[in-house]
Write a protein that holds these residues in place. Structure first.
Motif, PDB file in Angstrom:
ATOM      1  N   ASP A   1       1.016   7.333   0.825  1.00 41.64           N
ATOM      2  CA  ASP A   1       0.093   8.391   0.607  1.00 41.64           C
ATOM      3  C   ASP A   1      -1.331   8.047   0.855  1.00 41.64           C
ATOM      4  O   ASP A   1      -2.232   8.486   1.604  1.00 41.64           O
ATOM      5  N   GLU A   2      -1.688   6.685   0.327  1.00 37.99           N
ATOM      6  CA  GLU A   2      -2.866   6.253   0.550  1.00 37.99           C
ATOM      7  C   GLU A   2      -3.234   5.928   2.136  1.00 37.99           C
ATOM      8  O   GLU A   2      -4.345   6.133   2.572  1.00 37.99           O
TER       9      GLU A   2
ATOM     10  N   TYR B   1       6.048  10.760   0.960  1.00 42.19           N
ATOM     11  CA  TYR B   1       5.497  10.218  -0.209  1.00 42.19           C
ATOM     12  C   TYR B   1       6.171   9.657  -1.416  1.00 42.19           C
ATOM     13  O   TYR B   1       5.814   8.921  -2.062  1.00 42.19           O
TER      14      TYR B   1
ATOM     15  N   LEU C   1       1.040  -1.178   0.009  1.00 42.05           N
ATOM     16  CA  LEU C   1      -0.094  -0.026   0.140  1.00 42.05           C
ATOM     17  C   LEU C   1       0.855   1.226   0.113  1.00 42.05           C
ATOM     18  O   LEU C   1       2.001   1.205   0.681  1.00 42.05           O
ATOM     19  N   SER C   2       0.411   2.124  -0.842  1.00 44.74           N
ATOM     20  CA  SER C   2       1.245   3.526  -0.867  1.00 44.74           C
ATOM     21  C   SER C   2       1.079   4.339   0.652  1.00 44.74           C
ATOM     22  O   SER C   2       0.074   4.341   1.107  1.00 44.74           O
TER      23      SER C   2
ATOM     24  N   ASN D   1      -3.868   9.435   3.709  1.00 46.88           N
ATOM     25  CA  ASN D   1      -5.034  10.090   3.363  1.00 46.88           C
ATOM     26  C   ASN D   1      -6.267   9.725   3.108  1.00 46.88           C
ATOM     27  O   ASN D   1      -7.121  10.593   2.985  1.00 46.88           O
ATOM     28  N   SER D   2      -6.148   8.486   2.984  1.00 52.31           N
ATOM     29  CA  SER D   2      -7.422   8.124   2.388  1.00 52.31           C
ATOM     30  C   SER D   2      -8.447   7.854   3.920  1.00 52.31           C
ATOM     31  O   SER D   2      -7.911   7.800   5.074  1.00 52.31           O
TER      32      SER D   2
ATOM     33  N   ASP E   1       6.807   6.305  -5.934  1.00 51.73           N
ATOM     34  CA  ASP E   1       6.005   6.221  -4.806  1.00 51.73           C
ATOM     35  C   ASP E   1       6.564   5.559  -3.502  1.00 51.73           C
ATOM     36  O   ASP E   1       6.963   4.511  -3.581  1.00 51.73           O
TER      37      ASP E   1
END
Length: 455
Positions: free
Chosen positions: A262-263, A299, A259-260, A266-267, A306
């Motif tokens: 970033d996700e 990030y 999983l990134s 922020n998700s 990424d």
């Protein structure tokens, strides 16, 4: 939605009881392993899964199992390291508190794989309420015939005990844990010999983390090959993350590795972004012992890819531009956080928890704390920053166990990425003494006042 392996049944009402756990497929891996697999076949499934130790080191679990001495004729032991004491990490506590039978099932199946007949769960003393939950669950497992003599009529015997430690961080190191379990002071042992050859009572021993052992039932039930399909590359399976700090949704999350960042950050499914919408300043991805990363490296890796939640991606570029997945203690800081104060706080912890056996750690952690305290309280000198760098470099790699490294890495990373903040403390002591310096003057203003410099 990420696949759930460890927390799949966590929301089922009453899942911590034996009856509900069994009704929902509990102990199936014990039946499968004992009735249709040899111990070596279980080891091979875990090796095929690619499962890596979830306590922080990330060493392949099945490979570690294969090292255990089966030729000496001595009794073998499995010890579960439930001495969860890494600041920022609380995922093992969650598993034991809410799904205790998952750990016990994993202990039985794993003990069978190692041909161990006496195993232990070593839990930290501060987790007394969790200790009582495990004790109750173990009694239920004995009563149902999953522990004791001739389990399921297969001739396999296993006794399992929970042992409460004294609340020492050093006992999270496997040989110090073994010393404590034997009733001695929890000082790490010099290796070799490794526990796989001479561990508990000089017998061959494997020490695994709670999360690692809890993953074994799924692997046995579904095969190692299926587990290896989850995740990415050599970071297979799922990982529990303890998330805290300046985020909207702190808690324990199970993610698929790959999983990134970033996700995850922020998700809405995960952390939901920064609380109060303040700018992201830094994060620690794996607990207090791993290097902090600044916003520009969170990030994206140094080469612009990424950043992923994997062992490899988080460490990309080494400590100059990377960190470690570690134990999954994910701590997030916004622009009001003071890196110097945070680093001093970590150093206080490591100085307090050093066993004192090695001079570089015993003396060095004390000096780190002392110099950081001086800087944070407005009495720092320009040369103190270079002094800190010198002290940490003389600790790293010069101790029996990794506690010295754990004390040195956060200091090195803080200076490497936030040297200007240390200089701000030294040059503007009157602003530091009011204790609200980064609330009134966010970090970007500090950078402007000092000018960016790195080691």
């Amino acid at each position: 939605m990420s696949k759930k392996i460890l927390l799949e049944k966590a929301s089922i009402p009453g899942i911590k009881t034996y009856e509900v756990y069994r009704q929902n497929g509990g102990y199936a891996s014990v039946e499968k392993a004992l009735k249709s697999m040899t111990p070596d076949e279980v080891v091979e499934e875990v090796k095929a899964s690619g499962l890596r130790g979830r306590g922080g080191a990330g060493f392949p679990t099945g490979l570690k199992w294969s090292f255990i001495d089966k030729k000496s004729g001595k009794p073998r032991h499995l010890v579960c390291n439930a001495d969860e004491s890494e600041p920022g990490t609380f995922k093992d506590r969650f598993l034991m508190e809410y799904i205790p039978h998952l750990l016990i099932e994993g202990m039985i199946t794993s003990s069978y794989a190692l041909e161990a007949n006496l195993s232990y769960i070593y839990i930290r003393g501060e987790y007394m309420w969790v200790y009582k939950i495990l004790e109750r669950a173990i009694k239920e497992a004995y009563a149902a015939g999953w522990l004791g003599k001739n389990i399921l009529g297969t001739g396999y015997n296993l006794d399992l005990y929970v042992h409460c430690g004294g609340g020492a961080y050093i006992c999270g190191e496997e040989t110090a844990l073994i010393e404590s379990l034997e009733g001695k002071r929890g000082n790490p042992r010099i290796k070799p010999p490794f526990p796989a050859v001479s561990g508990l009572w000089s017998n061959p021993t494997v020490v695994n983390n709670v999360e690692s052992i809890a993953a074994v039932p799924w692997i046995v039930n579904n095969t190692g090959a299926e587990y290896a399909k989850i995740g990415i590359g050599r970071s297979t399976g799922t990982k529990l993350i303890s998330a805290s700090g300046h985020i909207k949704n702190p808690g324990v999350y199970e993610i698929e590795l790959g999983l990134s960042v970033d996700e995850f950050m922020n998700s809405d499914e995960y952390l939901g972004g920064m609380i109060d919408e303040r700018p992201l300043k830094a994060f620690v991805p794996g607990g207090s012992s791993v290097p902090v990363l600044p916003a520009n490296l969170i990030y994206k890796t140094a080469n612009g890819e990424d950043r992923l939640m994997t062992y490899e991606s988080l460490s990309d570029g080494g400590f100059a531009t990377g960190s470690m997945l570690g134990s999954g203690g994910f701590i997030v800081y916004n622009d009001t956080a003071c890196i110097v104060r945070n680093t001093w706080n970590f150093s206080r912890f490591y100085h307090h928890e050093s066993c004192g056996q090695c001079s570089p750690c015993r003396e060095g952690t004390g000096w780190l704390e002392k110099v950081l305290h001086r800087i944070e309280n407005g009495h720092g000198r320009e040369e103190d920053i270079d002094l800190l760098w010198s002290i940490q470099s003389k600790i790293e790699g010069n101790t029996i166990c990794p506690l010295g490294d754990a004390a040195a890495w956060p200091v090195a990373a803080a200076i490497r990425h936030f040297r200007d903040e240390f200089e701000y403390h030294v040059r503007f002591p009157e602003k530091i003494k009011n204790r609200d310096h980064f609330v009134n003057e966010p970090f970007e203003k500090v950078r402007h006042l000092v000018g960016k410099q790195t080691v």
